[in-house]
Design a protein around this motif. Structure first.
Motif, PDB file in Angstrom:
ATOM      1  N   SER A 143       0.877  -1.246  -0.060  1.00 62.42           N
ATOM      2  CA  SER A 143       0.058  -0.055  -0.002  1.00 62.42           C
ATOM      3  C   SER A 143       0.813   1.337   0.212  1.00 62.42           C
ATOM      4  O   SER A 143       1.384   1.365   1.202  1.00 62.42           O
TER       5      SER A 143
ATOM      6  N   ILE B 171      -2.835   5.008  -2.142  1.00 61.72           N
ATOM      7  CA  ILE B 171      -3.754   5.861  -1.567  1.00 61.72           C
ATOM      8  C   ILE B 171      -3.246   7.126  -1.319  1.00 61.72           C
ATOM      9  O   ILE B 171      -2.346   7.549  -0.656  1.00 61.72           O
TER      10      ILE B 171
ATOM     11  N   ARG C 142      -6.978   4.909  -4.814  1.00 58.84           N
ATOM     12  CA  ARG C 142      -7.945   5.729  -4.043  1.00 58.84           C
ATOM     13  C   ARG C 142      -7.588   7.028  -3.579  1.00 58.84           C
ATOM     14  O   ARG C 142      -6.465   7.318  -3.074  1.00 58.84           O
TER      15      ARG C 142
ATOM     16  N   GLY D 239      -4.317   7.428   5.776  1.00 62.53           N
ATOM     17  CA  GLY D 239      -3.927   6.207   4.745  1.00 62.53           C
ATOM     18  C   GLY D 239      -3.737   5.126   5.201  1.00 62.53           C
ATOM     19  O   GLY D 239      -4.142   3.946   4.612  1.00 62.53           O
TER      20      GLY D 239
END
Length: 400
Positions: free
Chosen positions: A46, A76, A115, A136
């Protein structure tokens, strides 16, 4: 001639100091030592990008992250109450990426890699960047977390090599020191001075990585890769919510908890344009250097009182030979000062020529190192005067 020996001895000591500073950097490893191909069963990474008023940078950063060769990644972007359209730019790129992926994706497969989420209102006691990173993290699904700044540009092999390095080193926190982009006059005068002084304090990157003393640890907040479990064990960004130099403090915290924090050089895989003008340099380094300096040195009650006064001195030291030589050249100081100034200035020019060559700039910029020293010394003095008070992007903080 005998009366000149103190000057020669002082110049010799200066020369040894300069040579030893450069020599210490040899203990540095490169990210190129690790394979670019993803490890078997590539864990989901991520990539979390905190962004506040980053319209100038966010497109370059986001597109470079999406060009990664690493197969398992989600991105993110945390829009931290931007007023310049940062979130709109990120959402447009996210929609474009999803549309491209939909064209070649089998039915039922996910196409959303990006996102864009809005950071909630900033709680009391938090710095904005830490709060955005924490936001996040709470939305992230990956077993590995990568926090990166919006002013960075990622090479396609950065994530793959970094994941392999994290595994090979069994690190809980892995960080990359990238190439610093310096376009304007003042960037080229001041930025090498800052990073050379960091080198003088911490030594080579491998020296830092091997150290088990928390105060000898440092990380680069422009790229932090962490195992999710280790990040949570350390308390995440919540544990450093009121430290302005959150990257340095995270590396120290990991070390205090017995986890490994490693830093390697990756100039061909990560680059950053931190600041573009003297004003940005003053505000940016002004918010970081004093608080980071307090975290980097053991301070007792007495030295803590003296610290604001002695803090600017290391930044001013590189200008000393030129200052002494100039005064001797106009007759204010004697022959001994002239010899000390001339010999020490020569050593300085060799050192700073090497610094600028390493920075991929013309070594003739070394001639301006006294100016860089004076400017950075002034930034440090102002930061010491402000103490724990920090202002950045329209917010005011009190750093622990």
């Amino acid at each position: 001639m005998s009366e000149l020996w103190p000057a020669f001895a002082a110049a010799g000591a200066w020369f040894l100091l300069v040579v030893s500073t450069g020599w210490r950097f040899r203990d540095t490893r490169s990210l190129d030592e690790y394979p670019a191909s993803p490890p078997p069963g590539s864990p989901l990474v991520s990539v979390i990008i905190p962004a506040r008023d980053e319209a100038r940078n966010i497109e370059r950063c986001l597109r470079s992250v999406l060009a990664t060769g690493y197969p398992a990644v989600e991105v993110i972007v945390v829009d931290d109450h931007s007023g310049d359209g940062t979130g709109d730019i990120a959402r447009r790129i996210a929609a474009e990426d999803a549309a491209r992926r939909a064209e070649g994706t089998a039915p039922g497969e996910a196409v959303e890699r990006v996102r864009v989420i809005a950071a909630p209102d900033l709680p009391a006691g938090w710095f904005g960047k830490q709060w955005a990173c924490h936001t996040g993290y709470r939305a992230a699904r990956g077993t590995l977390l990568c926090f990166t700044d919006a002013d960075t540009r990622h090479g396609p092999e950065l994530l793959g090599r970094s994941v392999n390095a994290l595994v090979a080193r069994d690190a809980g926190l892995f960080s990359v020191a990238g190439q610093q982009e310096m376009g304007s006059f003042w960037e080229r005068v001041v930025q090498p001075m800052v990073f050379a002084l960091l080198l003088a304090r911490y030594g080579g990157l491998e020296t830092m990585s091997r150290s088990t003393e928390p105060r000898n640890k440092i990380a680069n907040g422009q790229f932090l890769l962490l195992r999710r479990g280790d990040y949570e064990r350390a308390g995440g960004h919540e544990a450093v919510r009121d430290h302005v130099a959150e990257d340095l403090r995270l590396a120290q915290l990991f070390t205090e908890l017995g986890m490994r924090a490693h830093l390697v050089l990756g100039r061909d895989h990560l680059s950053t344009r931190m600041y573009t003008s003297l004003g940005e340099l003053r505000r940016g380094w002004g918010k970081n250097v004093y608080a980071a300096g307090r975290d980097a040195f053991p301070l007792g009650p007495f030295t803590r009182r003296l610290f604001p006064f002695i803090f600017p001195l290391p930044a001013l030291m590189p200008a000393l030979p030129a200052f002494v030589f100039g005064l001797a050249a106009v007759g204010v100081l004697g022959e001994g000062a002239w010899w000390f100034g001339a010999l020490s200035l020569g050593a300085n020019l060799l050192f700073w020529g090497g610094v600028y060559t390493f920075s991929r700039l013309n070594p003739l910029w070394a001639l301006l190192h006294p100016l860089g020293s004076l400017v950075f010394g002034a930034i440090c003095a102002e930061a010491a005067w402000n103490g724990s008070r920090v202002e950045w992007k329209g917010r005011r903080y009190e750093s622990r």
